[in-house]
Scaffold this motif. Structure first.
Motif, mmCIF file in Angstrom:
data_model
loop_
_atom_site.group_PDB
_atom_site.id
_atom_site.type_symbol
_atom_site.label_atom_id
_atom_site.label_comp_id
_atom_site.label_asym_id
_atom_site.label_seq_id
_atom_site.Cartn_x
_atom_site.Cartn_y
_atom_site.Cartn_z
ATOM 1 N N ALA A 61 87.056 27.448 -38.151
ATOM 2 C CA ALA A 61 87.529 28.532 -39.033
ATOM 3 C C ALA A 61 86.559 28.841 -40.174
ATOM 4 N N HIS A 62 85.548 27.981 -40.384
ATOM 5 C CA HIS A 62 84.529 28.310 -41.381
ATOM 6 C C HIS A 62 83.739 29.553 -40.962
ATOM 7 N N TYR A 63 83.633 29.774 -39.652
ATOM 8 C CA TYR A 63 82.622 30.724 -39.166
ATOM 9 C C TYR A 63 83.176 31.878 -38.333
ATOM 10 N N ASP A 95 76.293 25.481 -48.310
ATOM 11 C CA ASP A 95 77.438 24.565 -48.416
ATOM 12 C C ASP A 95 78.739 25.345 -48.202
ATOM 13 N N VAL A 96 79.514 24.941 -47.163
ATOM 14 C CA VAL A 96 80.737 25.685 -46.855
ATOM 15 C C VAL A 96 81.979 25.081 -47.534
ATOM 16 N N HIS A 97 81.802 24.106 -48.427
ATOM 17 C CA HIS A 97 82.932 23.539 -49.167
ATOM 18 C C HIS A 97 82.763 23.732 -50.679
ATOM 19 N N PRO A 98 82.560 24.968 -51.137
ATOM 20 C CA PRO A 98 82.295 25.155 -52.579
ATOM 21 C C PRO A 98 83.489 24.836 -53.473
ATOM 22 N N ASN A 118 86.957 19.874 -50.401
ATOM 23 C CA ASN A 118 87.249 19.744 -48.968
ATOM 24 C C ASN A 118 88.513 20.541 -48.584
ATOM 25 N N PRO A 119 88.394 21.505 -47.670
ATOM 26 C CA PRO A 119 89.552 22.337 -47.327
ATOM 27 C C PRO A 119 90.402 21.804 -46.163
ATOM 28 N N HIS A 120 90.038 20.640 -45.581
ATOM 29 C CA HIS A 120 90.666 20.227 -44.313
ATOM 30 C C HIS A 120 91.882 19.313 -44.504
ATOM 31 N N TYR A 121 92.789 19.725 -45.389
ATOM 32 C CA TYR A 121 93.953 18.891 -45.721
ATOM 33 C C TYR A 121 95.007 18.843 -44.609
ATOM 34 N N TYR A 171 80.433 13.450 -39.071
ATOM 35 C CA TYR A 171 79.454 14.536 -38.893
ATOM 36 C C TYR A 171 79.693 15.549 -40.021
ATOM 37 N N HIS A 172 80.727 16.384 -39.866
ATOM 38 C CA HIS A 172 81.148 17.309 -40.923
ATOM 39 C C HIS A 172 82.263 16.611 -41.698
ATOM 40 N N LYS A 173 82.530 17.063 -42.936
ATOM 41 C CA LYS A 173 83.592 16.424 -43.724
ATOM 42 C C LYS A 173 84.952 16.996 -43.310
#
Ligand SMILES: [Zn+2]
Length: 306
Positions: free
Chosen positions: A57-59, A129-132, A135-138, A200-202
């Motif tokens: 969903a980042h991209y 950086d896609v987590h400005p 961390n959005p992955h709650y 790998y990714h956070k």
């Protein structure tokens, strides 16, 4: 069969009589949020996710189809913490449905009230950086996602107050169930508390933190930045199978790099389930958590635990 039934019991809450003509139309950005909406709304909602389970969903790119879907919705739920910053603002600008825009009664930012981890001290968005906003992955951690479920229940009540009792009852059940399941896994991981993991990714950080595991490094030097050969070489010279017990990554990143790091260190590579619907049995945020916890548990045990 038994597993399927168990998941159905964990995931699905059904109340009331199915009235498809009166179902609320809900659109979410991710399948995790769609699953939470189903958990709280049951058969009172007809929910669609704009991203598929194996799409990062980042991209995503904004499409006319997304605009149409949102325009016809009673409620729109986004993840927040800038997960969808590359496409949702454009979709919301294009829609004529003002109610689902930010600030409208049909808009839910599911992250409201959640305390993000890893908020960068200086924003390095220029470097990609896609987590400005942290961390959005709650949604990978069902107890943390209780606040998202509350925000969704509030949104459903705003647009459909007549069924507020049902939404609140389902919310209460979700809270109870998620507490129970997460507690069960925290106990199971207790002997492995402090075990070191490379990611790998956070993406799985909230759940790893809850399980008491220690993230010692990431293959991506910054969220959204592909690793250089030099960074991989540093990981391989820094860690071994004594200091790290597993490498966990998402299926949408280059698995050759994940394999190279895991094999170089001498531990298992866990390809986790990044979202609801991305693995068999991961059909709500609770079973998503359980599926990932079981995979990590197995990998840690394969390399001898603590
Ligand atoms: Zn991310």
């Amino acid at each position: 069969m038994k597993i399927v039934r168990l998941h159905a019991i964990v995931c699905i809450i059904m109340f009331g009589v199915l009235n498809s003509w009166s179902q609320l139309r809900v659109t979410t950005t991710t399948t995790d949020l769609a699953a939470l909406v189903e958990t709280i709304g049951g058969d009172l909602v007809d929910v669609t996710s704009l991203s598929r389970p194996l799409q990062d969903a980042h991209y995503l790119d904004a499409t006319p189809g997304m605009v149409v879907r949102i325009s016809r919705s009673d409620l729109f739920v986004e993840n927040g913490f800038e997960l969808e910053t590359g496409w949702v603002p454009e979709v919301l600008r294009e829609t004529r449905n003002r109610r689902v825009r930010r600030g409208g009664e049909g808009h839910v930012d599911a992250s409201n009230g959640i305390q993000a981890i890893q908020i960068p001290q200086s924003i390095s968005r220029d470097q990609g950086d896609v987590h400005p906003s942290g961390n959005p992955h709650y949604t990978l951690e069902p107890v943390l996602a209780q606040q998202a479920a509350r925000n969704i229940a509030d949104g459903l009540i705003r647009v459909d107050g007549a069924n507020s009792e049902t939404y609140l009852k389902n919310l209460e059940q979700y809270i109870e169930r998620s507490n129970e399941i997460v507690e069960k896994w925290v106990e199971k991981f207790e002997p492995y508390s402090g075990t070191s993991i490379i990611i790998y990714h956070k993406h799985f950080d909230y759940m790893l933190k809850t399980l008491g595991l220690d993230i010692v490094d990431a293959i991506e030097p910054l969220p959204g930045i592909a690793p250089s050969a030099g960074h991989v070489a540093t990981l391989l010279s820094t860690f071994d199978s004594e200091s790290v017990r597993a490498v966990i990554m998402e299926p949408w990143h280059d698995q050759r790099v994940g394999k190279q790091v895991a094999e170089g260190i001498g531990v298992d590579l866990v390809v986790g389930c990044p979202s609801v619907g991305s693995c068999d049995g991961a059909n709500c945020v609770i079973t998503l958590f359980e599926t990932n916890a079981a995979k990590i548990y197995e990998a840690i045990n394969a390399t001898g635990g603590n």
